[in-house]
Enzyme design. Structure first.
Site, PDB file in Angstrom:
ATOM      1  CD  GLU A 105      36.674 -37.425 -11.741  1.00  0.00           C
ATOM      2  OE1 GLU A 105      36.362 -38.583 -11.387  1.00  0.00           O
ATOM      3  OE2 GLU A 105      36.307 -36.914 -12.814  1.00  0.00           O
ATOM      4  CG  ASP A 106      35.922 -32.560 -11.184  1.00  0.00           C
ATOM      5  OD1 ASP A 106      36.959 -33.079 -11.631  1.00  0.00           O
ATOM      6  OD2 ASP A 106      34.792 -32.780 -11.648  1.00  0.00           O
TER       7      ASP A 106
HETATM    8  N1  LIG Z   1      28.604 -33.137 -21.554  1.00  0.00           N
HETATM    9  C1  LIG Z   1      29.209 -32.170 -20.830  1.00  0.00           C
HETATM   10  N2  LIG Z   1      30.129 -32.524 -19.876  1.00  0.00           N
HETATM   11  C2  LIG Z   1      30.710 -31.538 -19.159  1.00  0.00           C
HETATM   12  C3  LIG Z   1      30.382 -30.176 -19.357  1.00  0.00           C
HETATM   13  N3  LIG Z   1      31.096 -29.441 -18.479  1.00  0.00           N
HETATM   14  C4  LIG Z   1      31.819 -30.282 -17.752  1.00  0.00           C
HETATM   15  N4  LIG Z   1      31.615 -31.573 -18.142  1.00  0.00           N
HETATM   16  C5  LIG Z   1      32.262 -32.753 -17.557  1.00  0.00           C
HETATM   17  O1  LIG Z   1      33.256 -33.181 -18.459  1.00  0.00           O
HETATM   18  C6  LIG Z   1      33.480 -34.595 -18.272  1.00  0.00           C
HETATM   19  C7  LIG Z   1      33.576 -35.246 -19.639  1.00  0.00           C
HETATM   20  O2  LIG Z   1      34.627 -34.643 -20.331  1.00  0.00           O
HETATM   21  P1  LIG Z   1      35.941 -35.452 -20.692  1.00  0.00           P
HETATM   22  O3  LIG Z   1      36.851 -34.543 -21.448  1.00  0.00           O
HETATM   23  O4  LIG Z   1      35.522 -36.729 -21.361  1.00  0.00           O
HETATM   24  O5  LIG Z   1      36.559 -35.884 -19.306  1.00  0.00           O
HETATM   25  P2  LIG Z   1      37.500 -35.130 -18.274  1.00  0.00           P
HETATM   26  O6  LIG Z   1      36.889 -33.760 -18.010  1.00  0.00           O
HETATM   27  O7  LIG Z   1      37.415 -36.049 -17.079  1.00  0.00           O
HETATM   28  O8  LIG Z   1      38.868 -35.079 -18.846  1.00  0.00           O
HETATM   29  C8  LIG Z   1      32.324 -35.146 -17.443  1.00  0.00           C
HETATM   30  O9  LIG Z   1      32.905 -35.477 -16.194  1.00  0.00           O
HETATM   31  P3  LIG Z   1      32.241 -36.499 -15.148  1.00  0.00           P
HETATM   32  O10 LIG Z   1      30.910 -35.974 -14.712  1.00  0.00           O
HETATM   33  O11 LIG Z   1      33.286 -36.736 -14.098  1.00  0.00           O
HETATM   34  O12 LIG Z   1      31.916 -37.840 -15.910  1.00  0.00           O
HETATM   35  P4  LIG Z   1      32.737 -38.787 -16.909  1.00  0.00           P
HETATM   36  O13 LIG Z   1      32.289 -38.374 -18.274  1.00  0.00           O
HETATM   37  O14 LIG Z   1      34.200 -38.544 -16.672  1.00  0.00           O
HETATM   38  O15 LIG Z   1      32.296 -40.132 -16.530  1.00  0.00           O
HETATM   39  C9  LIG Z   1      31.350 -33.948 -17.376  1.00  0.00           C
HETATM   40  O16 LIG Z   1      30.628 -33.820 -16.163  1.00  0.00           O
HETATM   41  C10 LIG Z   1      29.420 -29.842 -20.374  1.00  0.00           C
HETATM   42  O17 LIG Z   1      29.103 -28.691 -20.621  1.00  0.00           O
HETATM   43  N5  LIG Z   1      28.865 -30.881 -21.072  1.00  0.00           N
END
Ligand SMILES: Nc1nc2c(ncn2[C@@H]2O[C@H](COP(=O)(O)OP(=O)(O)O)[C@@H](OP(=O)(O)OP(=O)(O)O)[C@H]2O)c(=O)[nH]1
Ligand SMILES: [Mn+2]
Length: 193
Positions: free
Chosen positions: A67-68
């Site tokens: 994804e990233d």
């Molecule tokens: N809580 C938090 N999240 C952070 C931080 N830095 C990066 N993230 C990541 O950001 C995602 C959630 O942010 P969103 O704005 O909802 O989603 P997006 O990045 O996909 O657009 C998560 O992705 P993901 O792991 O792919 O999971 P998902 O939430 O998309 O399922 C999370 O891992 C942080 O400091 N705190």
């Protein structure tokens, strides 16, 4: 690949993910290295979920590489085999879709995931929700944080019945809600004053 001892297979995944995420940081003010997240998700699986399956743990460490980062499915198949690649694919959002659609697809598709992917997704949500309780990502309003909690609950509801330990921990997080750390700080201040 299969001939490596299990601990070496896990280290290989950690090294691969660390190199792929090398230039990425979390969205918190401290700019925590991104790799802390996938390693923490695997740690939640073993320490709290009692999940020790090697493919699941490798997939947890690798779960955000497709994804990233520039990682491809073929690369994951080559390095870690079909099953790990499949679990990571199941945990990968299609970033070409608009964000709202991606978010509703996670809710809709959660019940259809394999058991191993459900485990990784539960641990991923648990990590991210606890991270939100700890501190807000830069630029996130309290409303955005609440909306994330609400949406994550809908996804988790679709993953239920797959790991009682993780589901219990998630219930605790949902019970406390987004402002847990504020309340802890307040109570500590009261105690000190
Ligand atoms: N809580 C938090 N999240 C952070 C931080 N830095 C990066 N993230 C990541 O950001 C995602 C959630 O942010 P969103 O704005 O909802 O989603 P997006 O990045 O996909 O657009 C998560 O992705 P993901 O792991 O792919 O999971 P998902 O939430 O998309 O399922 C999370 O891992 C942080 O400091 N705190
Ligand atoms: Mn993640």
């Amino acid at each position: 690949m299969d001939s490596l001892p299990l601990h070496a297979q896990l280290l290989k995944a950690i090294d691969f993910a660390a190199r792929k995420h090398v230039n990425q940081r979390r969205k918190d003010a401290a700019k925590t290295p991104y790799i802390n997240h996938p390693i923490g998700v695997a740690g939640i699986l073993t320490e709290e979920g009692k999940v020790f399956d090697i493919q699941t743990l490798q997939a947890a460490v690798l779960h955000d590489t497709l994804e990233d980062t520039d990682t491809t499915r073929d690369e994951l198949v080559q390095e870690f085999g079909e099953e790990v690649a499949r679990i990571v694919m199941e945990c990968t959002d299609d970033k070409t879709l608009p964000k709202q659609e991606r978010k509703s697809l996670q809710v809709k598709n959660a019940p259809k995931k394999s058991l191993k992917a459900k485990h990784v997704k539960l641990a991923d949500k648990l990590y991210n929700l606890r991270d939100l309780q700890r501190t807000s990502p830069e630029g996130w309003s309290p409303q955005r944080v609440s909306e994330y909690f609400e949406w994550a609950k809908a996804v988790v509801d679709g993953l239920r019945g797959s790991n009682a330990y993780l589901e219990h921990e998630l219930d605790e997080v949902f019970k406390a809600g987004p402002n847990k750390s504020d309340r802890v700080e307040e109570s500590q201040q009261n105690y000190l004053s």
